[in-house]
Motif scaffolding. Structure first.
Motif, short mmCIF file in Angstrom:
data_model
loop_
_atom_site.label_atom_id
_atom_site.label_comp_id
_atom_site.label_asym_id
_atom_site.label_seq_id
_atom_site.Cartn_x
_atom_site.Cartn_y
_atom_site.Cartn_z
N CYS A 57 -21.54 -14.94 -19.52
CA CYS A 57 -22.22 -14.16 -20.78
C CYS A 57 -21.21 -13.83 -21.55
CB CYS A 57 -23.12 -13.06 -19.93
SG CYS A 57 -24.52 -13.45 -19.55
N GLN A 58 -20.08 -13.43 -20.77
CA GLN A 58 -18.90 -12.86 -21.53
C GLN A 58 -18.42 -14.04 -22.27
OE1 GLN A 58 -15.41 -11.71 -19.42
NE2 GLN A 58 -14.72 -10.10 -21.03
N GLU A 59 -18.17 -15.10 -21.76
CA GLU A 59 -17.81 -16.45 -22.74
C GLU A 59 -18.78 -16.87 -23.79
OE1 GLU A 59 -17.29 -19.47 -19.65
OE2 GLU A 59 -15.42 -18.59 -18.95
N LEU A 60 -19.89 -16.79 -23.71
CA LEU A 60 -20.94 -16.97 -24.70
C LEU A 60 -20.86 -16.05 -25.72
CD1 LEU A 60 -24.28 -18.13 -22.78
CD2 LEU A 60 -22.47 -19.66 -24.00
N ASP A 61 -20.71 -14.70 -25.26
CA ASP A 61 -20.44 -13.68 -26.38
C ASP A 61 -19.33 -13.89 -27.13
OD1 ASP A 61 -22.38 -11.76 -26.28
OD2 ASP A 61 -21.28 -10.27 -25.12
N THR A 62 -18.03 -14.39 -26.68
CA THR A 62 -16.77 -14.56 -27.51
C THR A 62 -17.04 -15.86 -28.24
OG1 THR A 62 -15.56 -13.92 -25.55
CG2 THR A 62 -14.50 -15.22 -27.06
N TRP A 63 -17.90 -16.90 -27.73
CA TRP A 63 -18.00 -17.82 -28.91
C TRP A 63 -18.98 -17.56 -30.19
CZ3 TRP A 63 -19.56 -22.33 -25.14
CH2 TRP A 63 -18.37 -22.76 -24.24
N THR A 64 -19.98 -16.91 -29.70
CA THR A 64 -20.75 -16.55 -30.82
C THR A 64 -20.11 -15.39 -31.86
OG1 THR A 64 -21.94 -14.70 -29.44
CG2 THR A 64 -22.91 -16.83 -29.37
N GLN A 65 -19.13 -14.91 -31.45
CA GLN A 65 -18.47 -13.90 -32.49
C GLN A 65 -17.83 -14.43 -33.38
OE1 GLN A 65 -17.98 -10.14 -31.71
NE2 GLN A 65 -19.52 -10.49 -30.33
N GLY A 66 -17.13 -15.45 -33.40
CA GLY A 66 -16.42 -16.15 -34.24
C GLY A 66 -17.06 -17.63 -34.74
N LEU A 67 -18.03 -18.09 -33.82
CA LEU A 67 -18.78 -19.38 -34.10
C LEU A 67 -17.67 -20.58 -34.15
CD1 LEU A 67 -21.70 -18.33 -36.35
CD2 LEU A 67 -21.67 -18.57 -33.99
N VAL A 68 -16.64 -20.31 -33.55
CA VAL A 68 -15.74 -21.52 -33.37
C VAL A 68 -15.34 -21.97 -31.93
CG1 VAL A 68 -13.15 -21.76 -33.79
CG2 VAL A 68 -14.18 -20.30 -35.20
N LEU A 69 -15.33 -23.25 -31.77
CA LEU A 69 -15.03 -23.73 -30.47
C LEU A 69 -13.94 -23.42 -29.90
CD1 LEU A 69 -16.52 -25.83 -28.53
CD2 LEU A 69 -15.06 -27.68 -29.55
N PRO A 70 -13.77 -22.83 -28.78
CA PRO A 70 -12.53 -22.57 -27.97
C PRO A 70 -11.61 -23.63 -27.72
CG PRO A 70 -14.25 -21.89 -26.42
CD PRO A 70 -14.96 -22.59 -27.97
#
Length: 116
Positions: free
Chosen positions: A59-72
């Motif tokens: 869930c934390q990883e998905l949250d991080t991704w959706t913040q900037g909408l950039v592929l890590p």
């Protein structure tokens, strides 16, 4: 009522222990993940503690991704709910390919985040 509110009511003496609550209590006591939790989430062979830890990490990883909408730069593939969907979407977006023209292959290599 949800499982947590049922148990609170039992502690206060407002509700009798139901068969479902007894099964839930026994399942948690045995360090297993209740079926009612894995059905809407994902199946796992982890103990309850490891399952909750893994779920929160996902869930934390998905949250991080959706913040900037950039592929890590680095993705923990084992943490994805639907790996094939993710890989297909990445290939499509990077190459502007149609869905029916995408073919996936995987090369496994030992790398850590510092090497990326």
């Amino acid at each position: 009522m949800g499982e947590g509110s049922d148990q609170s009511a039992v502690k206060k003496g407002e509700l009798m222990f139901s068969a479902q609550m007894e099964v839930l209590q026994y399942t948690l006591f045995c360090d297993d993940v209740p079926d009612t939790w894995t059905k809407p989430a994902y199946p796992s062979t982890h103990s309850f503690f490891l399952w909750v830890t893994d779920f929160l990490t996902r869930c934390q990883e998905l949250d991080t991704w959706t913040q900037g909408l950039v592929l890590p730069a680095v993705v923990r593939l084992s943490g994805l709910f639907y790996l094939q969907c993710f890989l297909t979407a990445v290939r499509q977006s990077r190459n502007n390919w149609l869905l029916d023209k995408v073919c996936s292959t995987a090369d496994v290599a030992k790398k850590d985040q510092r090497g990326v």
